[in-house]
Design a protein around this motif. Structure first.
Motif, PDB file in Angstrom:
ATOM      1  N   SER A   1       5.186  -1.925   4.051  1.00  0.00           N
ATOM      2  CA  SER A   1       4.628  -0.605   3.787  1.00  0.00           C
ATOM      3  C   SER A   1       3.600  -0.605   2.665  1.00  0.00           C
ATOM      4  O   SER A   1       2.811   0.340   2.549  1.00  0.00           O
ATOM      5  CB  SER A   1       5.750   0.380   3.455  1.00  0.00           C
ATOM      6  OG  SER A   1       6.440  -0.041   2.295  1.00  0.00           O
ATOM      7  N   LEU A   2       3.577  -1.640   1.853  1.00  0.00           N
ATOM      8  CA  LEU A   2       2.631  -1.715   0.738  1.00  0.00           C
ATOM      9  C   LEU A   2       1.321  -2.391   1.112  1.00  0.00           C
ATOM     10  O   LEU A   2       0.401  -2.447   0.306  1.00  0.00           O
ATOM     11  CB  LEU A   2       3.264  -2.461  -0.442  1.00  0.00           C
ATOM     12  CG  LEU A   2       4.499  -1.819  -1.064  1.00  0.00           C
ATOM     13  CD1 LEU A   2       4.989  -2.652  -2.249  1.00  0.00           C
ATOM     14  CD2 LEU A   2       4.222  -0.388  -1.507  1.00  0.00           C
TER      15      LEU A   2
ATOM     16  N   ARG B   1      -2.133  -2.924   3.337  1.00  0.00           N
ATOM     17  CA  ARG B   1      -3.123  -2.450   4.295  1.00  0.00           C
ATOM     18  C   ARG B   1      -3.099  -3.413   5.476  1.00  0.00           C
ATOM     19  O   ARG B   1      -2.975  -4.614   5.291  1.00  0.00           O
ATOM     20  CB  ARG B   1      -4.514  -2.409   3.667  1.00  0.00           C
ATOM     21  CG  ARG B   1      -4.722  -1.274   2.677  1.00  0.00           C
ATOM     22  CD  ARG B   1      -6.109  -1.326   2.067  1.00  0.00           C
ATOM     23  NE  ARG B   1      -6.262  -2.477   1.199  1.00  0.00           N
ATOM     24  CZ  ARG B   1      -5.917  -2.490  -0.082  1.00  0.00           C
ATOM     25  NH1 ARG B   1      -5.379  -1.405  -0.638  1.00  0.00           N
ATOM     26  NH2 ARG B   1      -6.106  -3.579  -0.807  1.00  0.00           N
TER      27      ARG B   1
ATOM     28  N   THR C   1      -2.119   2.176   3.766  1.00  0.00           N
ATOM     29  CA  THR C   1      -0.690   2.416   3.570  1.00  0.00           C
ATOM     30  C   THR C   1      -0.326   3.870   3.854  1.00  0.00           C
ATOM     31  O   THR C   1       0.768   4.149   4.336  1.00  0.00           O
ATOM     32  CB  THR C   1      -0.284   2.046   2.145  1.00  0.00           C
ATOM     33  OG1 THR C   1      -1.104   2.773   1.218  1.00  0.00           O
ATOM     34  CG2 THR C   1      -0.469   0.545   1.897  1.00  0.00           C
TER      35      THR C   1
ATOM     36  N   ASN D   1       6.333   1.408   9.963  1.00  0.00           N
ATOM     37  CA  ASN D   1       6.874   0.763   8.757  1.00  0.00           C
ATOM     38  C   ASN D   1       8.344   0.405   8.910  1.00  0.00           C
ATOM     39  O   ASN D   1       8.830  -0.528   8.265  1.00  0.00           O
ATOM     40  CB  ASN D   1       6.672   1.664   7.543  1.00  0.00           C
ATOM     41  CG  ASN D   1       5.215   1.756   7.115  1.00  0.00           C
ATOM     42  OD1 ASN D   1       4.384   0.933   7.503  1.00  0.00           O
ATOM     43  ND2 ASN D   1       4.896   2.767   6.328  1.00  0.00           N
TER      44      ASN D   1
ATOM     45  N   ARG E   1      -3.154  -6.967   0.252  1.00  0.00           N
ATOM     46  CA  ARG E   1      -3.098  -6.187  -0.989  1.00  0.00           C
ATOM     47  C   ARG E   1      -4.109  -6.870  -1.896  1.00  0.00           C
ATOM     48  O   ARG E   1      -3.757  -7.652  -2.773  1.00  0.00           O
ATOM     49  CB  ARG E   1      -1.693  -6.190  -1.579  1.00  0.00           C
ATOM     50  CG  ARG E   1      -0.649  -5.557  -0.673  1.00  0.00           C
ATOM     51  CD  ARG E   1       0.736  -5.601  -1.306  1.00  0.00           C
ATOM     52  NE  ARG E   1       0.838  -4.716  -2.464  1.00  0.00           N
ATOM     53  CZ  ARG E   1       1.867  -4.730  -3.312  1.00  0.00           C
ATOM     54  NH1 ARG E   1       2.860  -5.576  -3.149  1.00  0.00           N
ATOM     55  NH2 ARG E   1       1.905  -3.882  -4.328  1.00  0.00           N
TER      56      ARG E   1
END
Length: 117
Positions: free
Chosen positions: A30-31, A33, A53, A73, A99
Motif C-alpha cells: 500500500s505504500l 506507487r 498510493t 491493497n 518509493r
C-alpha cells in the motif's frame, strides 16, 4: 526480498481484451506507487499507466480510454485491464513498484502481450 510476478499475457486478436495482474510480496504494497511499462522490440521501455498510493491514475496518451489500471491493497496486486487492443500494443509488459523518495524501485520479469490476427 521484493518480488513482482506478472501474469495474464498472451496472444489476442485486434479489438480483443486482456487483463494483466501483478502480485507483489516482500514490501508494504500500500505504500508503493505502482505502474505498468512496456517495451516493444527495438524501442525504449515506456510508461503505460501508473496508480498512486491514494488511487490517482495517469496513462500514456496512446492507451487513454482503452486501458485501466487498478490496485487491490488487500491482495497486494495491481491490474491492467486492456481493451480494444491494437497491433501496436504488442510488447513485453513490466510491472513496477516504487518509493523513489527512499531509493526503492522494483521490476517484475515481464509478460508478453501479442496483438495479431
Amino acid at each position: 526480498q521484493v518480488q513482482l510476478v506478472e501474469s495474464g499475457g498472451g496472444l489476442v486478436q485486434p479489438g480483443g481484451s486482456l487483463r494483466l495482474s501483478c502480485a507483489v510480496s516482500g514490501t508494504i504494497f500500500s505504500l508503493n506507487r505502482m505502474g505498468w511499462y512496456r517495451q516493444a522490440p527495438g524501442k525504449q521501455r515506456e510508461l503505460v499507466a501508473a496508480i498512486a498510493t491514494g488511487g490517482n491514475t495517469n496513462y500514456a496518451d496512446s492507451v487513454k480510454g482503452r486501458f485501466t489500471i487498478s490496485r487491490d491493497n488487500a491482495k497486494n496486486t495491481v491490474y491492467l485491464q486492456m481493451s480494444s487492443l491494437k497491433p501496436e500494443d504488442t510488447a513485453v509488459y513490466y510491472c513496477n513498484a516504487n518509493r523513489l523518495e527512499y531509493g526503492l524501485n522494483y521490476w517484475g520479469q515481464g509478460t508478453q502481450v501479442t496483438v495479431s490476427s
